[in-house]
Design a protein around this motif. Structure first.
Motif, mmCIF file in Angstrom:
data_model
loop_
_atom_site.group_PDB
_atom_site.id
_atom_site.type_symbol
_atom_site.label_atom_id
_atom_site.label_comp_id
_atom_site.label_asym_id
_atom_site.label_seq_id
_atom_site.Cartn_x
_atom_site.Cartn_y
_atom_site.Cartn_z
ATOM 1 N N TYR B 7 83.820 26.255 33.563
ATOM 2 C CA TYR B 7 82.844 26.659 32.539
ATOM 3 C C TYR B 7 83.420 26.446 31.142
ATOM 4 N N ILE B 12 78.756 24.682 28.979
ATOM 5 C CA ILE B 12 77.820 25.760 28.642
ATOM 6 C C ILE B 12 76.901 25.340 27.491
ATOM 7 N N GLY B 62 67.622 24.894 36.903
ATOM 8 C CA GLY B 62 68.825 25.119 37.696
ATOM 9 C C GLY B 62 69.885 25.888 36.929
ATOM 10 N N CYS B 63 71.081 25.893 37.490
ATOM 11 C CA CYS B 63 72.197 26.617 36.898
ATOM 12 C C CYS B 63 72.807 25.782 35.768
ATOM 13 N N ALA B 64 73.788 26.359 35.096
ATOM 14 C CA ALA B 64 74.427 25.679 33.968
ATOM 15 C C ALA B 64 75.068 24.362 34.407
ATOM 16 N N ILE B 65 75.690 24.377 35.577
ATOM 17 C CA ILE B 65 76.351 23.170 36.083
ATOM 18 C C ILE B 65 75.314 22.062 36.285
#
Lengths: 416, 164
Positions: B7, B12, B62-65
């Motif tokens: 992260y 981010i 979706g997620c940060a990734i």
């Protein structure tokens, strides 16, 4: 149980000494002490269970119900003793009503197959919006196979079953079975089992409760709640995987055809046909999970030595503390607010994805669950794609909950 | 708090303010990738001249990734040929599995630490699954087989778990 005044005053600390029974709690994850907040998925195992299973394989193991030799007879006794223990655990009137399965999923599939074969086209099965896939998909399969109707009882935004709506679903008298959770694995909701059973019975329906989460936290008495079927699994109850339980009323089990065919479940076999063993063996084809059954027995002994009063008090106090601490985390939203709930808390935090939350917590040694928790329709009903979920076991401490809350605050500050 | 090299600020920030998000009105090729484990979804729209990508946008839930990966992929895709993207996608998948070869994938190297998070690799490869679908038929000589040849989407992980 620690009876000192301090421990008595604090039901959370009262169980702290039990952590020594769980060897895995000494492990470190990414260099941090393990904070295991995923017990609703599967609980950790006390040394009493580990040792009982190991001792069985080292000193007293053979196939059961078959051998005429000493080892087989002793092992059979050990396994059958667990049937008595399970009957005692859930208040079953008879040990013959306890059927061993692989897990809750298999127990529900057994009922869907065998009791399901007695349900006529045009009749209906009622489930709720907050069922685990295990108590949803088998009924969809039965619906598609047998031409029955599947009805879904709605829940409120607080995450409680809408009893008025359930009443309406039952009103045409076509419902053969109501199959609902006794405690939601997502929302923690404890359902009013006795009331549900009374409503079902008044409408001529039978009732099945999925007790996978409930039996871990509170004393269950199948007669008191008026159940017709009750299922749970060993691995959430601090026992091993691969062993679960179906309890059913004797007259129902007697009327139901077998589920799987094979050895152990027969009375006589000729090439022309076979006759069935009596319950419970009619439903236990093949060599059972012998070591796991004995492990489950050790888990039940362990739980009962602590007592459900202490376990339930610990869980209630810890859940209260967690809800209070999590409410202090900016942007955190707990999903559902049922009045009667257990130690399972789902949440979101602003728009931080639950998978990001889970990975960053994991880097700090904290294990939680993130995703749809095998309850996709419920996620849709709640209007979320996924949630993060923290769940507690009897070894969970106040400090672990505090660590969760402070780490969540730090994670949020990364993203916002 | 242990933040983990995965992260990084770069990931981010990219997830919070993606540069290539949105739909492409005159897309000639579209593709979608979904992760049934978590409900995440990436849609990719492309404009192509010959075998080269001239414009690309992504719509990612979706997620940060996943969002950062989709946005960096879109940033790298402009001007490249389908074949070049096929190769890049395979190198990326290889890096995610082994943690090695980061020097070959440009800014996608920020995802190298994912090889230690097997259950999250799928989050980074989901945009490439969508791109692969959009490019089916655009790679010379590999009309439908191109999907199977890519390292990035074939061995999707199952780490999210479906229990409990």
């Amino acid at each position: 149980m620690d009876l000192s005044p301090a421990a008595m005053a604090d039901p959370i600390d009262a169980l702290r000494h039990l952590r020594a029974d769980f060897p895995i709690l000494n492990e470190k994850v990414h260099g941090k002490p393990l904070v295991f907040l995923d017990s609703a998925a599967s609980a950790q195992k006390p040394v009493q269970v580990i040792d009982a299973m190991s001792r069985t394989m080292r000193t007293q193991y053979a196939n059961v119900h078959r051998g005429l030799h000493w080892m087989s007879e002793r092992t059979t006794d050990a396994c059958e003793g667990v049937r008595d223990q399970v009957a005692g655990l859930i208040g079953a009137p008879s040990r013959e009503e306890i059927v061993f399965t692989r897990n809750s999923t298999e127990a529900i599939n057994l009922v869907a197959h065998s009791f399901g074969s007695l349900i006529r086209p045009g009749q209906a099965v009622v489930i709720s919006e907050m069922e685990h896939h295990a108590n949803l998909v088998p009924w969809q399969m039965l619906r598609d196979r047998a031409g029955i109707e599947l009805r879904v009882a709605p829940i409120t935004d607080a995450g409680e079953l809408e009893l008025d709506a359930l009443e309406r679903l039952l009103s045409d008298g076509k419902v053969a079975l109501v199959a609902v959770t006794h405690m939601s694995n997502v929302l923690g909701t404890v359902t009013p089992a006795r009331q549900i059973a009374d409503m079902a019975h008044a409408a001529g329906a039978r009732v099945l409760f999925d007790g996978s989460q409930m039996v871990v936290h509170r004393r269950v008495d199948v007669r008191e709640i008026g159940a017709d079927f009750y299922v749970f699994t060993g691995h959430k109850l601090y026992g091993p995987t691969g062993i679960g339980v179906l309890w059913g009323r004797r007259e129902l089990l007697d009327a139901m055809p077998p589920f799987l065919g094979g050895g152990e479940m027969i009375s006589t076999v000729r090439f022309e046909g076979a006759t069935w063993a009596t319950v419970p063996h009619k439903f236990e084809a093949g060599t059972p999970a012998i070591v796991e059954t004995i492990g489950l027995g050790a888990a039940i002994s362990y739980i009962e030595s602590i007592g459900f009063d202490a376990i339930a008090a610990h869980e209630a106090a810890l859940t209260d503390h967690a809800l209070r601490r999590l409410a202090e985390v900016p942007g955190l939203r707990v999903i559902g607010a049922p009045a009667d709930r257990g130690g399972v808390i789902s949440f979101t935090m602003d728009d931080v994805h639950p998978h990001d939350i889970a990975t960053l917590l994991d880097r700090n040694g904290i294990a939680i669950r993130a995703g749809h928790h095998c309850a996709e329709p419920l996620m849709r009903r709640l209007g979320v794609n996924a949630t993060a979920r923290a769940s507690f076991g009897l070894y969970t401490t106040r400090e672990e909950v505090d660590t969760l809350a402070t780490t969540l605050e730090q994670i949020r500050s990364l993203f916002v | 708090m242990e933040r983990d090299t995965l992260y990084q600020r770069q990931v981010i920030d990219r997830a919070r303010t993606p540069a290539h998000a949105g739909s492409l009105d005159d897309a000639t090729h579209v593709g979608e990738g979904t992760n049934p484990m978590c409900g995440d979804r990436v849609r990719v729209g492309l404009s192509m001249t010959g075998d080269r990508v001239t414009a690309i946008r992504h719509e990612t839930r979706g997620c940060a990734i996943c969002i950062a990966s989709a946005d960096m992929m879109a940033g790298l895709a402009g001007g490249r040929s389908a074949l070049e993207l096929d190769t890049l996608g395979r190198l990326f998948g290889e890096m995610l599995r082994t943690g090695e070869g980061a020097e070959q994938v440009g800014e996608l190297e920020v995802f190298a630490p994912l090889h230690r998070h097997r259950s999250r690799i799928r989050c980074a490869t989901l945009p490439w699954t969508a791109l692969t679908e959009a490019l089916v038929g655009a790679v010379d000589g590999t009309p439908d087989g191109s999907k199977d040849r890519r390292g990035v989407d074939a061995s999707a992980t199952r780490g999210d778990g479906r229990h409990g």
